[in-house]
Design a protein around this motif. Structure first.
Motif, mmCIF file in Angstrom:
data_model
loop_
_atom_site.group_PDB
_atom_site.id
_atom_site.type_symbol
_atom_site.label_atom_id
_atom_site.label_comp_id
_atom_site.label_asym_id
_atom_site.label_seq_id
_atom_site.Cartn_x
_atom_site.Cartn_y
_atom_site.Cartn_z
ATOM 1 N N LEU A 241 0.809 -1.219 0.000
ATOM 2 C CA LEU A 241 0.000 0.000 0.000
ATOM 3 C C LEU A 241 0.841 1.267 0.000
ATOM 4 C CD1 LEU A 241 -2.808 -0.916 2.574
ATOM 5 C CD2 LEU A 241 -3.073 -0.616 0.109
ATOM 6 N N GLY A 242 2.131 1.137 0.288
ATOM 7 C CA GLY A 242 2.982 2.318 0.363
ATOM 8 C C GLY A 242 2.997 2.964 1.727
ATOM 9 N N VAL A 243 2.420 2.314 2.739
ATOM 10 C CA VAL A 243 2.448 2.860 4.099
ATOM 11 C C VAL A 243 3.868 2.820 4.644
ATOM 12 C CG1 VAL A 243 1.668 2.483 6.475
ATOM 13 C CG2 VAL A 243 0.051 2.277 4.571
ATOM 14 N N ILE A 244 4.582 1.743 4.365
ATOM 15 C CA ILE A 244 5.963 1.595 4.819
ATOM 16 C C ILE A 244 6.890 2.010 3.688
ATOM 17 C CG2 ILE A 244 7.717 -0.032 5.604
ATOM 18 C CD1 ILE A 244 5.501 -1.719 6.822
ATOM 19 N N PRO A 245 7.680 3.048 3.878
ATOM 20 C CA PRO A 245 8.621 3.465 2.826
ATOM 21 C C PRO A 245 9.772 2.474 2.712
ATOM 22 C CG PRO A 245 8.951 4.782 4.798
ATOM 23 C CD PRO A 245 7.760 3.914 5.073
ATOM 24 N N LEU A 246 10.259 2.286 1.490
ATOM 25 C CA LEU A 246 11.353 1.350 1.264
ATOM 26 C C LEU A 246 12.509 2.068 0.584
ATOM 27 C CD1 LEU A 246 9.437 -1.815 0.004
ATOM 28 C CD2 LEU A 246 10.459 -1.454 2.249
ATOM 29 N N GLY A 247 13.681 1.946 1.171
ATOM 30 C CA GLY A 247 14.884 2.498 0.561
ATOM 31 C C GLY A 247 15.677 1.396 -0.103
ATOM 32 N N PRO A 248 16.936 1.657 -0.402
ATOM 33 C CA PRO A 248 17.783 0.629 -1.027
ATOM 34 C C PRO A 248 17.898 -0.620 -0.170
ATOM 35 C CG PRO A 248 18.813 2.790 -1.152
ATOM 36 C CD PRO A 248 17.639 2.939 -0.250
ATOM 37 N N LYS A 249 17.863 -0.437 1.155
ATOM 38 C CA LYS A 249 17.972 -1.569 2.069
ATOM 39 C C LYS A 249 16.710 -1.638 2.920
ATOM 40 C CE LYS A 249 20.863 -3.568 5.704
ATOM 41 N NZ LYS A 249 22.061 -3.379 6.563
ATOM 42 N N PRO A 250 15.963 -2.756 2.864
ATOM 43 C CA PRO A 250 14.732 -2.861 3.649
ATOM 44 C C PRO A 250 15.027 -2.763 5.146
ATOM 45 C CG PRO A 250 14.871 -4.610 2.006
ATOM 46 C CD PRO A 250 16.207 -3.946 2.053
ATOM 47 N N PRO A 251 14.130 -2.157 5.919
ATOM 48 C CA PRO A 251 14.343 -2.062 7.367
ATOM 49 C C PRO A 251 14.227 -3.431 8.031
ATOM 50 C CG PRO A 251 12.167 -1.251 6.782
ATOM 51 C CD PRO A 251 12.882 -1.493 5.491
ATOM 52 N N ASP A 252 14.811 -3.523 9.218
ATOM 53 C CA ASP A 252 14.715 -4.748 10.013
ATOM 54 C C ASP A 252 13.397 -4.702 10.784
ATOM 55 O OD1 ASP A 252 14.928 -6.921 11.627
ATOM 56 O OD2 ASP A 252 16.746 -6.265 12.681
ATOM 57 N N PHE A 253 12.449 -5.524 10.376
ATOM 58 C CA PHE A 253 11.123 -5.464 10.991
ATOM 59 C C PHE A 253 11.063 -6.179 12.339
ATOM 60 C CE2 PHE A 253 10.247 -4.620 6.526
ATOM 61 C CZ PHE A 253 9.443 -3.499 6.630
ATOM 62 N N ARG A 254 12.147 -6.851 12.714
ATOM 63 C CA ARG A 254 12.193 -7.443 14.045
ATOM 64 C C ARG A 254 12.631 -6.423 15.097
ATOM 65 N NH1 ARG A 254 12.051 -13.053 13.635
ATOM 66 N NH2 ARG A 254 12.388 -13.856 11.526
ATOM 67 N N ALA A 255 13.228 -5.323 14.635
ATOM 68 C CA ALA A 255 13.732 -4.299 15.554
ATOM 69 C C ALA A 255 12.606 -3.363 15.983
ATOM 70 C CB ALA A 255 14.853 -3.512 14.876
ATOM 71 N N GLY A 256 12.903 -2.540 16.998
ATOM 72 C CA GLY A 256 11.919 -1.606 17.495
ATOM 73 C C GLY A 256 11.694 -0.443 16.548
#
Length: 734
Positions: A388-403
C-alpha cells in the motif's frame, strides 16, 4: 415504470388445454407472422409448463391475436397482459426405468427387446433429468409405489437388476372452459385456440414475469398444461444460452466462449423438434440448455456468438449431439459408459490437458522471513503495508524485528490515515517514547476513536482487560483497553510489559488490521501471461499489463493458507490479487487451485467430498430400489476416465445393480468419478460413507472449464472443440 395510458388485458384461464392453431408462415430468409419477421433459423423454446400466474409486458406495445382455424385481433396495442389460472390439477403415478439411450432409435430397439422379455407396457419417453439429449425406456404405469416395488422384485428375480422406480406427475383432464376479461367485458376463448403476443415493432421486446425475451410469445395448452413458447432466432437464443452455460464473469476467455457457442448451436440444431408433440423444440432448463432471456446476455459472450455465427460441429457430414459437461475432473468418459447404447465415435474419453501448455515463472528478489507474534505471521501485515505504500522502502529494507521509533510510527500512521480517507492536518502528536501505552493513545487520536471509548466501552470491561496491568492508570486506561479489545495490540502484552518498545512488525500488525477493516484495497483479476518485469491480467473483460516492483512481495495461497515465495510457476487462469504503489505491483498473491496441470483445475468442483451416514443414504436409495435396509455399496467396474460405471447396492432384502449416469442420481453426487471410504460402528457395520471425487456433470463431451483453461493457454476455439469431440469438422450452416 409509469404509463400515461395503461392498456391492460386480463385473461383468466381455468383448467383447459389448447390444441391446434395456425402455423407460422415461413419466408425465404425469415419466419413471418402478420408483418413481424424473425430471421431463420427459428427456434421454439418452452418458458415453463403448467403455468399458473403469467404476466406478459411489452417494452413498447404489442398485438394480441387469438388463433384457431382462423384468427382475430384481441388487442391492437397492449402494454400488459395478465393470465391468471389455478393451473391443471396434478396427480401422480409410478413407472419403472429400464434403461437409458442417447438416441431415439436406440431407445426404440431397447424398448422392443424389453417388451419381449417383460410382456408389459414398455414405452420410450424423454428423460426429465439434466442428462441433455437422453431418452428413457419405461415400464408402467403403476398407481402406487407398492405396485411398482412388486414389479421391480419380479424383474430382479428374472435377472433384470439395473431397474428403479420413478414418480411422475400427470395432469387430469380439464373440465371447465376458458374465460378472458378485456376491460370490463367477459368473453370465452375457442377450445382450439392459441394466443399470439407480437411486439409492435422489431426493436420492441416482451417480458414474462419480469424477465425479458427477444422474439414473440405463443400461449397454448398442451399435455403438460398451459405453456408459453418463445419463438426467436437461433442466434438470439444463443446470446442468452452461452453466458448461462459458461459465465463470462468467471470464465472470461473469448475462445472458450466461442467453443461454447458452437457446441450450444450444434446441440440446438441436432435436437430441434425434440418436444414437437408439445408445440416447442427445447425447454429453457439444463434439461436442454439454460435459457433465461436477455438478462443473461453479456457483450463478451454476444461477441462469441456473432463471431461464430452459423458454425456447427459435424461428424461425417451430420451435426453431432454436442454434449458438454461443467467439470470433467481431468478426463472425459466414453459416452456408452455413461449412457447405455452404441459407442459414439466423436464422444470418446480424452485427457483434459494441453500438450502446448505454457509456463510462466515469476520471481521476487527479496526473501521474506516469517516474524511470528502470538502465533501469527506478522510478515503478512508488513507485506500488506509495503504494497500500500504505508511503509517506505529504501535501497535496504528495514529490520522489521527491531523496534520502531516514535517518528517512524507517526509517519506510518499518517499514511494509513490518508488511505482511510481522514483529513490531513488533524494529527500532530507530541514526541514521546514509543511503547504500547503511547501507541494506543496515538491510534485513538489518529483515527478519532475517543467517542467509541466514552460511549461503547464499559468501565467493567476496562477493569477486566487491564486487571493484570495495575501500572496503567488515568487517561491511558481507556485507549489501551480499547486496543486490546480490538485486537490491535498483541494479547501477550496483557500479561507482560506494556511499556516496552513497540517493534516494527507489531506496529505493522496494528495498522494492517485497521486498514483491512476500512475497505478492500486489493485489485483482483486472472493471470494471463508474464513478460520481463511485467504480468498480464484479465480484469473486467479487459487485459492489463502490470509492472512488478523490485520490492515485490510474492505470496501463494492454497485452500486459504498464505505463504511467501521467491519463485512461482503459473500456467494461466489463476486468480490473482495485488496492491500497487507508485504505479508498480509491490504485493502479488496467487490463489492457487489444487496443484495440478489439468485444464479444469480452476473449477471449485475439480475435487470434492461428500459424507453420508448409512441411514441417510439408505433412505435416499429406498425411494427407488427395493433392497431393504442399506448394508453397503460396492464399485464393480470403472470406465476409461476412472468413473464408476457399475455399482452394486447391497441391502438386507437383496441387491440392485446401477449403471452409468444413474449412479450419480442414485447417490446424489456431483459426478461418478469417485472413491468410497467407510467408517464402522462397534458391531462392524458400515456407519458412514465418504465419497471423495472429482468433476461435476455426466463427464461426456466438451469440458466447459477445461475449454476455459485451454483458451487461457492460447488455444483457439476450433482446436478446443476438436480436442473434446474426436474426428469432427466445424462448418458454417448453409
Amino acid at each position: 415504470m409509469t404509463f400515461k395510458r395503461l392498456k391492460y388485458v386480463l385473461i383468466l384461464f381455468v383448467g383447459f388445454f389448447f390444441f391446434g392453431g395456425i402455423p407460422v408462415e415461413f419466408g425465404t430468409e425469415g419466419a413471418f407472422f402478420h408483418g413481424y419477421m424473425i430471421p431463420k433459423p427459428v427456434i421454439r423454446v418452452s418458458l415453463g409448463t403448467n403455468l399458473k400466474d403469467i404476466r406478459i409486458r411489452a417494452s413498447s406495445g404489442m398485438k394480441i391475436y387469438e388463433v384457431d382455424t382462423s384468427y382475430r385481433v384481441i388487442r391492437e396495442d397492449a402494454d400488459l397482459a395478465e393470465i391468471r389460472g389455478a393451473g391443471e390439477k396434478l396427480t401422480e403415478k409410478y413407472v419403472v426405468i429400464l434403461a437409458h439411450a442417447k438416441e431415439r432409435d436406440e431407445a426404440d430397439e431397447l424398448a422392443q427387446d424389453f417388451r419381449a422379455r417383460t410382456g408389459g407396457n414398455v414405452f420410450v419417453a424423454d428423460d426429465e433429468s439434466d442428462a441433455a439429449g437422453v431418452f428413457a425406456v419405461k415400464l408402467g404405469d403403476f398407481l402406487t409405489r407398492g405396485e411398482a416395488l412388486a414389479k421391480v422384485a419380479e424383474l430382479n428375480a428374472a435377472g433384470l437388476e439395473d431397474v428403479w422406480i420413478e414418480r411422475e406427475q400427470i395432469l387430469e383432464d380439464p373440465e371447465r372452459p376458458i374465460w378472458m376479461l378485456i376491460g370490463n367485458e367477459l368473453e370465452s376463448l375457442a377450445r382450439g385456440s392459441e394466443l399470439y403476443f407480437i411486439p409492435a415493432n422489431p426493436e420492441s421486446f416482451l417480458s414474462l414475469n419480469s424477465r425479458s425475451y427477444r422474439g414473440f410469445f405463443v400461449l397454448k395448452g398442451t399435455a403438460r398444461g398451459l405453456v408459453v413458447v418463445n419463438y426467436l432466432n437461433l442466434e438470439d437464443y444463443l446470446k442468452s444460452v452461452v453466458p448461462g452455460e459458461l459465465s463470462p464473469g468467471q470464465f472470461g476467455a473469448l475462445e472458450a466462449l466461442k467453443a461454447q457457442a458452437v457446441a450450444a448451436r450444434t446441440y440446438a440444431i441436432q435436437n430441434m423438434g425434440q418436444f414437437d408433440r408439445f408445440g416447442y423444440d427445447l425447454v429453457n432448463t439444463p434439461r436442454s440448455q439454460l435459457y433465461v432471456g436477455m438478462s443473461a446476455e453479456h457483450p463478451l459472450s454476444t461477441r462469441a456468438v456473432e463471431e461464430t455465427e452459423g458454425e456447427i460441429i459435424l461428424y461425417r457430414g451430420r451435426p453431432i449431439n454436442a454434449l458438454y459437461t461443467s467439470t470433467c475432473g481431468g478426463k472425459t468418459e466414453d459416452a456408452e459408459k455413461v449412457f447405455s447404447g452404441r459407442p459414439v465415435p466423436y464422444l470418446k474419453s480424452v485427457d483434459c490437458s494441453y500438450e502446448k501448455q505454457k509456463e510462466w515463472p515469476i520471481t521476487a528478489r527479496t526473501p521474506v522471513p516469517p516474524i511470528t507474534i502470538d502465533g501469527r505471521n506478522a510478515s503478512l501485515d508488513v507485506a500488506f503495508l509495503v504494497g500500500l505504500g504505508v511503509i517506505p522502502l529504501g535501497p535496504k529494507p528495514p529490520d522489521f524485528r527491531a523496534g520502531a521509533s516514535f517518528d517512524e510510527a507517526v509517519d506510518w500512521i499518517r499514511e494509513a490515515r490518508r488511505l482511510a480517507g481522514l483529513k490531513d492536518g488533524e494529527f500532530d502528536p507530541d514526541a514521546s517514547a514509543l511503547d504500547f501505552v503511547s501507541l494506543a493513545r496515538l491510534l485513538v487520536d489518529a483515527f478519532g476513536w475517543q467517542d467509541r471509548i466514552d460511549e461503547l466501552l464499559l468501565p467493567g470491561e476496562v477493569d477486566f482487560l487491564l486487571r493484570d496491568l495495575p501500572q496503567v492508570q488515568g487517561r491511558d486506561r481507556g485507549p489501551l483497553a480499547y486496543c486490546f479489545q480490538s485486537g490491535l495490540i498483541p494479547e501477550s502484552v496483557r500479561s507482560g510489559d506494556p511499556q516496552r518498545t513497540v517493534g516494527r512488525a507489531e506496529l505493522a500488525m496494528a495498522l494492517g488490521r485497521i486498514l483491512r477493516g476500512e475497505k478492500d484495497f486489493f485489485e483482483t483479476g486472472t493471470f494471463r501471461s508474464a513478460g520481463k518485469g511485467t504480468i498480464e491480467v484479465g480484469q473486467d473483460f479487459d487485459r492489463r499489463t502490470l509492472s512488478l516492483s523490485n520490492h515485490l512481495r510474492l505470496l501463494r495461497t492454497i485452500e486459504g493458507e498464505s505463504t511467501f515465495a521467491t519463485k512461482l510457476t503459473l500456467l494461466g487462469g489463476e486468480s490473482v490479487r495485488w496492491l500497487e504503489r507508485a504505479g508498480q505491483v509491490a504485493y502479488l498473491e496467487v490463489l492457487y487451485p489444487p496443484n495440478s496441470n489439468v485444464l479444469d483445475r480452476s473449477s471449485r468442483y475439480n475435487r470434492w467430498q461428500v459424507r453420508r451416514t448409512r441411514r441417510e443414504l439408505g433412505k435416499m436409495l429406498g425411494q427407488a430400489y427395493a433392497i431393504g435396509d442399506l448394508v453397503d455399496v460396492e464399485v464393480k467396474a470403472r470406465g476409461e476416465s476412472g468413473r464408476v460405471i457399475e455399482l452394486v447396492l447391497k441391502g438386507s432384502k437383496g441387491s440392485a445393480t446401477v449403471h452409468g449416469f444413474q449412479i450419480r442420481a442414485a447417490l446424489g453426487l456431483r459426478d461418478t468419478l469417485f472413491v468410497v471410504d467407510r467408517a464402522y460402528d462397534e458391531q462392524g457395520r458400515v456407519d458412514r460413507f465418504t465419497f471423495s471425487g472429482r468433476g461435476w456433470g455426466h463427464g461426456v463431451g466438451l469440458c466447459q472449464v477445461g475449454a476455459y483453461g485451454m483458451a487461457v493457454a492460447g488455444a483457439k476455439y476450433r482446436d478446443i472443440l476438436k480436442k473434446y469431440y474426436t474426428g469432427v469438422k466445424i462448418e458454417k450452416l448453409d
